[in-house]
Write an enzyme that holds these catalytic residues in place. Structure first.
Site, PDB file in Angstrom:
ATOM      1  N   ALA A 236      -4.332  -9.233   5.090  1.00 28.35           N
ATOM      2  CA  ALA A 236      -3.521  -9.628   3.925  1.00 28.35           C
ATOM      3  C   ALA A 236      -4.024  -8.974   2.640  1.00 28.35           C
ATOM      4  O   ALA A 236      -4.386  -9.646   1.664  1.00 28.35           O
ATOM      5  CB  ALA A 236      -3.500 -11.149   3.785  1.00 28.35           C
ATOM      6  N   LYS A 237      -4.049  -7.635   2.648  1.00 28.86           N
ATOM      7  CA  LYS A 237      -4.474  -6.838   1.491  1.00 28.86           C
ATOM      8  C   LYS A 237      -5.909  -7.152   1.062  1.00 28.86           C
ATOM      9  O   LYS A 237      -6.282  -6.944  -0.099  1.00 28.86           O
ATOM     10  CB  LYS A 237      -3.524  -7.043   0.308  1.00 28.86           C
ATOM     11  CG  LYS A 237      -2.121  -6.529   0.559  1.00 28.86           C
ATOM     12  CD  LYS A 237      -1.259  -6.628  -0.682  1.00 28.86           C
ATOM     13  CE  LYS A 237       0.122  -6.034  -0.450  1.00 28.86           C
ATOM     14  NZ  LYS A 237       0.986  -6.115  -1.642  1.00 28.86           N
ATOM     15  N   GLY A 238      -6.708  -7.658   1.987  1.00 26.20           N
ATOM     16  CA  GLY A 238      -8.111  -7.943   1.689  1.00 26.20           C
ATOM     17  C   GLY A 238      -8.378  -9.369   1.257  1.00 26.20           C
ATOM     18  O   GLY A 238      -9.536  -9.780   1.119  1.00 26.20           O
TER      19      GLY A 238
ATOM     20  N   TYR B 182       2.368   9.273   3.836  1.00 21.07           N
ATOM     21  CA  TYR B 182       1.079   8.902   3.261  1.00 21.07           C
ATOM     22  C   TYR B 182       0.455  10.105   2.556  1.00 21.07           C
ATOM     23  O   TYR B 182       0.261  11.153   3.156  1.00 21.07           O
ATOM     24  CB  TYR B 182       0.123   8.398   4.336  1.00 21.07           C
ATOM     25  CG  TYR B 182       0.547   7.120   5.039  1.00 21.07           C
ATOM     26  CD1 TYR B 182       1.522   6.283   4.509  1.00 21.07           C
ATOM     27  CD2 TYR B 182      -0.043   6.748   6.245  1.00 21.07           C
ATOM     28  CE1 TYR B 182       1.904   5.118   5.149  1.00 21.07           C
ATOM     29  CE2 TYR B 182       0.322   5.585   6.896  1.00 21.07           C
ATOM     30  CZ  TYR B 182       1.299   4.773   6.353  1.00 21.07           C
ATOM     31  OH  TYR B 182       1.673   3.615   7.012  1.00 21.07           O
TER      32      TYR B 182
END
Length: 298
Positions: free
Chosen positions: A201-203, A51
């Protein structure tokens, strides 16, 4: 905050884990967020060596230094950055794991890692070599426990054969139900902790503008969000509904949520200020898009 037992490690983790991948590049802001989460009861922090090319481990280690002994710190290994700084290669080899752990320990400014996870996995990997590396690191005291991060049943089936395997980080949400096909039951049977990523879910299960996701169309997701909004009226945000649904599954140990702002942190932790979903409500949410489960990675 509520806690659940990571059984094979005999450690209680906060139901909400802090997903550090979303942190920005400002150390002071990151420390403020991390310490606020800790003060609210979060004891589980998850990062990875790749990261932000290692900066994420550095900023997390800096923020946790004064409270290191009071938290459960997890990171990941297996992806080796390329020399040109463009992407990385999958290297699930003992030699690389033993080399990478020392770099993670240095960046995290710690003598040990609570949970060291293989950051992926294929059926072609030499699992015995991977396990040998992890067990050697446990013997050295550099790590306390090890796990993997995989949604692939054929990979996970092989790892449950090893007694030292304590957790699997996998994708699971109202929009990604692959884990229900086999993995949740398999891991629960073997008392392996399920650490969830992608719970929102990715927003798309919060307030992010809609687009297609996996096998679901915008119309599918909008249908689900409208159903979630029925519960949101009662002082629950959609993200809180999504997490309450997720945590209703007995196999789940902790949901690791990516947090970048104080508003996001307050929203997530606000789920403890509202009522629980009933069994009927959990079922209703589960059936909105059922049986259109996204099926892949077999």
């Amino acid at each position: 905050m509520k806690y659940r037992l990571l059984k094979k490690a005999n450690v209680h983790l906060s139901e909400i884990g802090f997903g550090c991948m979303s942190l920005g590049m400002n150390n002071a802001e990151n420390e403020q967020l991390i310490r606020a989460a800790f003060d609210s009861g979060v004891n589980y922090f998850d990062t990875a060596d790749i990261y932000q090319n290692g900066f994420n481990e550095e900023t997390v280690g800096r923020a946790l230094r004064p409270i290191r002994s009071k938290v459960f710190l997890a990171t990941k290994v297996g992806n080796r950055p390329r020399s040109n700084a463009e992407g990385w290669d999958w290297v699930p080899r003992k030699s690389y794991i033993l080399e990478a752990v020392d770099k993670s320990l240095s960046r995290l400014d710690t003598d040990y890692i609570d949970l060291y996870q293989l950051h992926g996995g294929t059926i072609e990997d030499d699992r015995e070599e991977v396990v040998e590396a992890f067990e050697f690191l446990k013997h050295q005291g550099k790590i306390l426990h090890w796990g993997i991060s995989s949604i692939r049943p054929n990979v996970v089936r092989e790892y449950v054969k090893f007694s030292g395997f304590v957790s699997d980080m996998l994708q699971y949400s109202l929009l990604d139900r692959r884990a229900e096909e086999e993995l949740l039951a398999l891991l629960e049977k073997h008392e392996v902790g399920v650490v969830v990523r992608g719970a929102l879910a990715k927003g798309f299960l919060a307030n992010k503008d809609l687009s297609d996701y996996l096998d679901y169309s915008v119309e599918d997701i909008d249908l689900l969000r409208n159903k979630m909004s029925l519960f949101s009226i009662e002082k629950m945000t959609k993200s809180q509904v999504a997490l309450k649904w997720l945590l209703a599954h007995s196999a789940v140990t902790s949901a690791v949520v990516g947090i970048r702002t104080m508003a996001q942190l307050n929203d997530i932790l606000g789920l403890y200020n509202s009522r629980e979903l009933s069994t009927e409500e959990v079922r209703e949410l589960s059936e909105v898009l059922s049986p259109n489960f996204y099926k892949s990675h077999r």
